[in-house]
Design a protein around this motif. Structure first.
Motif, PDB file in Angstrom:
ATOM      1  N   GLY A 209       0.853  -1.092   0.155  1.00  0.00           N
ATOM      2  CA  GLY A 209       0.133   0.049  -0.047  1.00  0.00           C
ATOM      3  C   GLY A 209       0.997   1.192  -0.115  1.00  0.00           C
ATOM      4  O   GLY A 209       0.231   2.182   0.606  1.00  0.00           O
ATOM      5  N   ARG A 210       2.006   1.245  -0.579  1.00  0.00           N
ATOM      6  CA  ARG A 210       2.800   2.482  -0.487  1.00  0.00           C
ATOM      7  C   ARG A 210       2.457   3.470  -1.808  1.00  0.00           C
ATOM      8  O   ARG A 210       1.815   3.140  -2.865  1.00  0.00           O
ATOM      9  CB  ARG A 210       4.292   1.796  -0.743  1.00  0.00           C
ATOM     10  CG  ARG A 210       4.792   1.143   0.200  1.00  0.00           C
ATOM     11  CD  ARG A 210       6.410   1.086   0.094  1.00  0.00           C
ATOM     12  NE  ARG A 210       6.772  -0.003   1.166  1.00  0.00           N
ATOM     13  CZ  ARG A 210       8.222  -0.078   1.247  1.00  0.00           C
ATOM     14  NH1 ARG A 210       9.152   0.547   0.437  1.00  0.00           N
ATOM     15  NH2 ARG A 210       8.606  -0.939   2.083  1.00  0.00           N
ATOM     16  N   ALA A 211       2.743   4.559  -1.294  1.00  0.00           N
ATOM     17  CA  ALA A 211       2.470   5.734  -2.607  1.00  0.00           C
ATOM     18  C   ALA A 211       3.485   6.261  -3.357  1.00  0.00           C
ATOM     19  O   ALA A 211       4.688   6.193  -2.753  1.00  0.00           O
ATOM     20  CB  ALA A 211       1.944   6.862  -1.692  1.00  0.00           C
ATOM     21  N   LEU A 212       3.216   6.451  -4.550  1.00  0.00           N
ATOM     22  CA  LEU A 212       4.340   6.528  -5.406  1.00  0.00           C
ATOM     23  C   LEU A 212       4.985   8.054  -5.110  1.00  0.00           C
ATOM     24  O   LEU A 212       6.182   8.142  -5.297  1.00  0.00           O
ATOM     25  CB  LEU A 212       4.110   6.711  -6.906  1.00  0.00           C
ATOM     26  CG  LEU A 212       3.650   5.459  -7.570  1.00  0.00           C
ATOM     27  CD1 LEU A 212       2.934   5.623  -8.998  1.00  0.00           C
ATOM     28  CD2 LEU A 212       4.991   4.556  -7.743  1.00  0.00           C
ATOM     29  N   ASP A 213       4.327   8.890  -4.191  1.00  0.00           N
ATOM     30  CA  ASP A 213       4.844  10.096  -4.011  1.00  0.00           C
ATOM     31  C   ASP A 213       5.431   9.994  -2.623  1.00  0.00           C
ATOM     32  O   ASP A 213       6.032  11.091  -2.053  1.00  0.00           O
ATOM     33  CB  ASP A 213       3.789  11.401  -4.191  1.00  0.00           C
ATOM     34  CG  ASP A 213       2.587  11.047  -3.303  1.00  0.00           C
ATOM     35  OD1 ASP A 213       2.502  10.015  -2.679  1.00  0.00           O
ATOM     36  OD2 ASP A 213       1.851  12.085  -3.349  1.00  0.00           O
ATOM     37  N   GLY A 214       5.381   9.009  -2.158  1.00  0.00           N
ATOM     38  CA  GLY A 214       5.917   8.811  -0.420  1.00  0.00           C
ATOM     39  C   GLY A 214       7.452   8.416  -0.782  1.00  0.00           C
ATOM     40  O   GLY A 214       8.076   8.142  -1.958  1.00  0.00           O
ATOM     41  N   PRO A 215       8.253   8.340   0.189  1.00  0.00           N
ATOM     42  CA  PRO A 215       9.642   7.982   0.396  1.00  0.00           C
ATOM     43  C   PRO A 215       9.835   6.457  -0.182  1.00  0.00           C
ATOM     44  O   PRO A 215       9.138   5.716  -0.221  1.00  0.00           O
ATOM     45  CB  PRO A 215      10.235   8.100   1.783  1.00  0.00           C
ATOM     46  CG  PRO A 215       8.765   7.919   2.620  1.00  0.00           C
ATOM     47  CD  PRO A 215       7.669   8.794   1.880  1.00  0.00           C
ATOM     48  N   ALA A 216      11.156   6.234  -0.812  1.00  0.00           N
ATOM     49  CA  ALA A 216      11.325   4.998  -1.450  1.00  0.00           C
ATOM     50  C   ALA A 216      11.082   4.033  -0.340  1.00  0.00           C
ATOM     51  O   ALA A 216      10.943   2.894  -0.564  1.00  0.00           O
ATOM     52  CB  ALA A 216      12.667   5.231  -2.070  1.00  0.00           C
ATOM     53  N   TRP A 217      11.646   4.406   0.795  1.00  0.00           N
ATOM     54  CA  TRP A 217      11.834   3.567   1.997  1.00  0.00           C
ATOM     55  C   TRP A 217      11.981   4.449   3.179  1.00  0.00           C
ATOM     56  O   TRP A 217      12.369   5.521   3.089  1.00  0.00           O
ATOM     57  CB  TRP A 217      12.811   2.405   1.902  1.00  0.00           C
ATOM     58  CG  TRP A 217      14.243   2.997   1.468  1.00  0.00           C
ATOM     59  CD1 TRP A 217      15.163   3.740   2.068  1.00  0.00           C
ATOM     60  CD2 TRP A 217      15.061   2.941   0.153  1.00  0.00           C
ATOM     61  NE1 TRP A 217      16.270   4.105   1.263  1.00  0.00           N
ATOM     62  CE2 TRP A 217      16.053   3.643  -0.018  1.00  0.00           C
ATOM     63  CE3 TRP A 217      14.284   2.073  -1.033  1.00  0.00           C
ATOM     64  CZ2 TRP A 217      16.776   3.633  -1.107  1.00  0.00           C
ATOM     65  CZ3 TRP A 217      14.886   2.224  -2.199  1.00  0.00           C
ATOM     66  CH2 TRP A 217      16.494   2.914  -2.199  1.00  0.00           C
TER      67      TRP A 217
END
Length: 355
Positions: A209-217
């Motif tokens: 459920g990660r967002a593309l505009d969130g941090p890569a990790w």
């Protein structure tokens, strides 16, 4: 239909000839930026791209390749970022050619679009032109196809086509050249390149459920989109530098299928490639995908390149010269294994070094 009612037009059906003409004009300077390569005859706009074979070959052999960029395009479409996807397209094609020892000559692209947007086309062509300049080949033609109803506005698919040349007696024939004791030299791939994106997207975007505009990790200074759109390395110039320096026995482009699917393609039936997983640093994105999707080690190995985009086999006595040539060409090569008696298999040893 009464005589007063207007008839249908191509534009009303979803295809704009004017937009296509504008898109061609929008890319003209980008195409021209690749055409200082000797051999180009004429510019874009004709019914075929003309290219004269370079002089000096005794028995030239043409080598051709075609490829796409897979579902990496889904990330580009989701973010509206198309400036680097063309580099991936070129890399997938020319880095196949160089596995035969061929120098790329020219490139053509096919863009299938839901709606021709000249700005989007120019963004894609920006990457294609950059990739061709890196590879030293010219853009001699291409095709824009607008398919309303098949693709939505903003959606696209890409295909690339490259042709190179090599002297017949210089063709790199791995199964004929490779010998037990040959050393494997790997060239690093800092990201996913253009393979395994269906699994990576399922793991990171859906399962985790990660967002593309969130941090890569956690703690990353760049976004997940930045990481997934990291452009492919164009290895061709470095591989050609190694070919000029030593007798390269084989070159394997590590794409779909990973090391187990690509190294055997250049081996004779009586040799195995023994690869030490601890010989290079695996970029963090691979660990993120594996953890997010609970992907097994075996599945990771057969889907992704795990940080090696190209592997060369050379004789034991040529390792230092090959490594020096690759470094001089801007690569950071690592000795990653050897060829041993076997049955055209890839055997892995060691434990991966994760960044």
């Amino acid at each position: 239909m009464s005589s007063e009612e207007p008839g249908l037009t191509y534009a009303a059906a979803g295809v704009s000839i004017d937009a296509a003409d504008a898109a061609v004009e929008a890319m003209r300077d980008l195409v021209a930026s690749t055409q200082d390569r000797p051999g180009v005859l004429g510019g874009i706009g004709g019914f075929g791209g003309l290219f004269a074979l370079p002089a000096g070959y005794r028995e030239p052999v043409l080598v051709s390749s075609t490829d796409g960029v897979g579902t990496k395009l889904a990330v580009a479409m989701a973010t509206g970022r198309f400036e680097t996807i063309g580099i991936d397209l070129v890399a997938m094609c020319v880095d196949d050619l160089v596995c035969c020892g061929a120098e790329p000559l020219f490139f053509l692209d096919y863009q299938l679009l839901g709606r021709v947007d000249p700005d989007q086309v120019r963004a894609v062509m920006t990457g294609i032109a950059a990739g061709c300049r890196q590879a030293g080949c010219a853009i001699v033609g291409g095709e824009l196809a607008e398919h309303p109803g098949l693709l939505a506005p903003g959606e696209l698919d890409l295909a690339g086509f490259a042709v190179g040349v090599v002297e017949r007696d210089a063709v790199i024939d791995g199964p004929a050249r490779c010998r037990a004791g040959d050393v494997l030299i790997g060239l690093p791939s800092p990201g996913l390149r253009s393979n395994g994106y269906s699994l990576a997207r399922r793991a990171l975007l859906e399962a985790a459920g990660r967002a593309l505009d969130g941090p890569a990790w956690d703690g990353a200074a760049h976004t997940l989109a930045d990481e997934l759109l990291r452009p492919s390395v164009v290895y061709t110039p470095a591989v050609l530098a190694a070919v000029r320096a030593v007798r390269v026995h084989a070159v394997a482009h590590i794409t779909g299928g990973g090391l187990p699917g690509n190294l055997p393609r250049v081996l004779p039936p009586d040799l195995d490639a023994v690869v030490d997983l601890g010989a290079w640093e695996r970029p963090r994105i691979f660990g993120e995908v594996q953890a997010a999707g609970r992907v097994s080690d075996d599945e990771m190995l057969r889907v992704f390149n795990l940080g090696l985009g190209m592997v060369l086999a050379v004789g034991d006595g040529d390792v230092d010269a090959a490594v020096a040539a690759l470094r001089a060409a801007g690569q950071v090569p690592a000795v990653v294994g050897r060829l041993e008696a076997g049955q055209r298999q890839v055997r892995v040893t060691g434990v991966a070094r994760r960044s």
